[in-house]
Design an enzyme around this catalytic site. Structure first.
Site, PDB file in Angstrom:
ATOM      1  N   ALA A 170       0.806  -1.226   0.000  1.00  0.00           N
ATOM      2  CA  ALA A 170       0.000   0.000   0.000  1.00  0.00           C
ATOM      3  C   ALA A 170       0.836   1.272   0.000  1.00  0.00           C
ATOM      4  O   ALA A 170       0.286   2.366  -0.142  1.00  0.00           O
ATOM      5  CB  ALA A 170      -0.925  -0.005   1.218  1.00  0.00           C
ATOM      6  N   LYS A 176      -1.906   6.155  -1.608  1.00  0.00           N
ATOM      7  CA  LYS A 176      -0.886   6.971  -0.942  1.00  0.00           C
ATOM      8  C   LYS A 176       0.165   7.467  -1.927  1.00  0.00           C
ATOM      9  O   LYS A 176       0.564   8.610  -1.874  1.00  0.00           O
ATOM     10  CB  LYS A 176      -0.168   6.166   0.146  1.00  0.00           C
ATOM     11  CG  LYS A 176      -1.029   5.214   0.909  1.00  0.00           C
ATOM     12  CD  LYS A 176      -1.782   5.860   2.035  1.00  0.00           C
ATOM     13  CE  LYS A 176      -2.671   4.822   2.687  1.00  0.00           C
ATOM     14  NZ  LYS A 176      -3.231   5.178   3.936  1.00  0.00           N
TER      15      LYS A 176
HETATM   16  C1  LMR Z   1      -4.005   4.096   7.956  1.00  0.00           C
HETATM   17  O1  LMR Z   1      -3.619   3.006   8.404  1.00  0.00           O
HETATM   18  O2  LMR Z   1      -3.975   5.132   8.617  1.00  0.00           O
HETATM   19  C2  LMR Z   1      -4.517   4.157   6.559  1.00  0.00           C
HETATM   20  O3  LMR Z   1      -4.303   2.936   5.923  1.00  0.00           O
HETATM   21  C3  LMR Z   1      -5.903   4.623   6.454  1.00  0.00           C
HETATM   22  C4  LMR Z   1      -6.896   3.579   6.813  1.00  0.00           C
HETATM   23  O4  LMR Z   1      -7.770   3.314   5.991  1.00  0.00           O
HETATM   24  O5  LMR Z   1      -6.831   3.035   7.917  1.00  0.00           O
END
Ligand code: LMR
Length: 402
Positions: A223, A256
């Site tokens: 991600a 991201k």
């Molecule tokens: C996070 O972990 O802050 C991000 O991946 C946003 C989410 O959807 O939790």
């Protein structure tokens, strides 16, 4: 006259529901926003912030949107696989040029990384409802719900110890010996969420070899590619395990690294044992997607597709991604230099690191300093600004549990 059929003592449909707690990470967004203190520090949810504390739309994204407004001629359906050109352009970024040509790997566009993870979990359950997925702890809090919602059993294994600030590699490998052939191993491709602690390349090799020898299936969550040490470096582990394993899944997100968060832009790639097997997987992915979202939302994928197909926009995106990555690295270096007990932060990658803090300490930091981080002690490094990084460091070292 027809008589109303009622069962007096039975609750009505929705009265059977139990209340659900609000998602803790998403709740942090609202809590931080509601705090009137001008010097509050929001290091909760994972979004990139620039030196001024904003999350601006990338130049290349804005330019691509202008192009789309001017040139897009239809909004007609694309189908359950989504934008196939988008998927083709993402393939070499994830797998490298050679890996991208592997005909045993198929991919579909998904609504963000969450959509990819959920689709993959459904595919696993459909293929074998007895398959289990081994997940290192701690992990992103939404992994469990996404996997278990699809009916796949999750087995927790050790991954990281917050107090000693180290990866529990031997403990993880020992626990993975419980896995049966066909079971899955969830791996964070890079920028581990929540700890920032990534496997070294040697450890990836060991994991890849173990997975291949035991007939396990890696499920990589990728991600944050490009936000750790660059696009290529961040894909090395993923490529090693996917190449070594007979079958594999990769849930990829552009949310991201293209900064298109709310557009929900991602893809799921699956490696089967053969080209024919991959075609069967592809058909199943389409059928599962059709029952969940029918077709993924287009706009984010159209933006990414436009950028990657245009050499100038692509170069500009690359440059901005490098700037984001460099900013994260410089904030990590500053935190590390502040105090010996924060030195580990510079050895970690991506947006997050996890501080050894009790829940009470996290709440106290929130109340007395306006510092908003997850209850686990996870904080978004790049939620800090040049102006508040030292103030943050000073406040947290006071409260460290070791
Ligand atoms: C996070 O972990 O802050 C991000 O991946 C946003 C989410 O959807 O939790």
């Amino acid at each position: 006259m027809a008589e109303a059929l009622t069962v007096a003592d039975e609750p009505m449909l929705f009265d059977r529901l139990e209340s659900e707690p609000t998602d803790a990470l998403l709740q942090l967004i609202a809590l931080a926003k509601a705090d009137p203190r001008p010097d509050k520090i929001d290091v909760g949810v994972g979004v990139y912030r620039d030196a001024a504390g904003g999350t601006p739309i990338l130049r290349a994204v804005k330019a691509a949107e202008r192009i789309l407004v001017e040139t897009q001629e239809t909004k007609a359906y694309l189908g359950s696989a989504g934008d196939t050109r988008f998927v083709d352009l993402i393939r070499p970024i994830v797998f490298g040029e050679k890996g991208a040509r592997d005909e045993r790997i198929v991919g579909v566009q998904t609504p963000g990384g969450c959509g990819a993870l959920r689709l993959g979990a459904d595919l696993i359950d459909k293929a074998n409802s007895d398959a289990r997925i081994f997940v290192g702890q701690p992990t992103w809090p939404n992994h469990g719900p996404l996997i278990e919602c699809a009916g796949v059993e999750m087995v927790k294994v050790p991954y990281y110890d917050t107090r000693s600030r180290r990866i529990l590699f031997d403990e993880m490998m020992e626990a993975l010996k419980e896995a049966r052939p066909g079971d899955l191993v969830l791996l964070h491709g890079c920028c581990h969420n929540p700890t920032g602690a990534d496997l070294s390349l040697d450890q990836w090799r060991e994991v890849a070899d173990f997975i291949a020898r035991r007939g396990l299936v890696p499920y990589v969550d990728l991600a944050y590619q490009g936000l750790g040490n660059g696009l290529e470096a961040d894909a090395q582990g993923t490529r090693l395990v996917v190449e070594a394993a007979e079958q594999a899944l990769v849930a990829q997100s552009c949310d991201k690294n293209f900064g298109v968060y709310r557009e929900r832009t991602g893809s799921l790639f699956v490696k089967a044992s053969s080209k024919a097997g991959a075609e069967t997987v592809f058909g199943n992915l389409l059928q599962l997607a059709r029952t969940m979202w029918s077709m993924p939302p287009d706009h984010g994928a159209a933006i990414v597709h436009t950028i990657l197909d245009d050499p100038e926009l692509r170069a500009d995106w690359n440059a901005e991604l490098k700037e984001m990555c460099a900013r994260i690295r410089s904030l990590r270096a500053r935190l590390s230099a502040y105090d010996e007990r924060l030195a580990f932060i510079d050895r970690q990658n991506g947006m997050f690191s996890m501080l050894p803090l009790s829940r009470d300490a996290v709440l106290e930091l929130r109340e007395s300093h306006g510092i908003y981080m997850a209850d686990s002690g996870r904080f978004n490094v790049v939620g800090l600004s040049d102006e508040n990084v030292d103030r943050f460091a000073a406040a947290v070292v006071e409260k460290l549990d070791g």
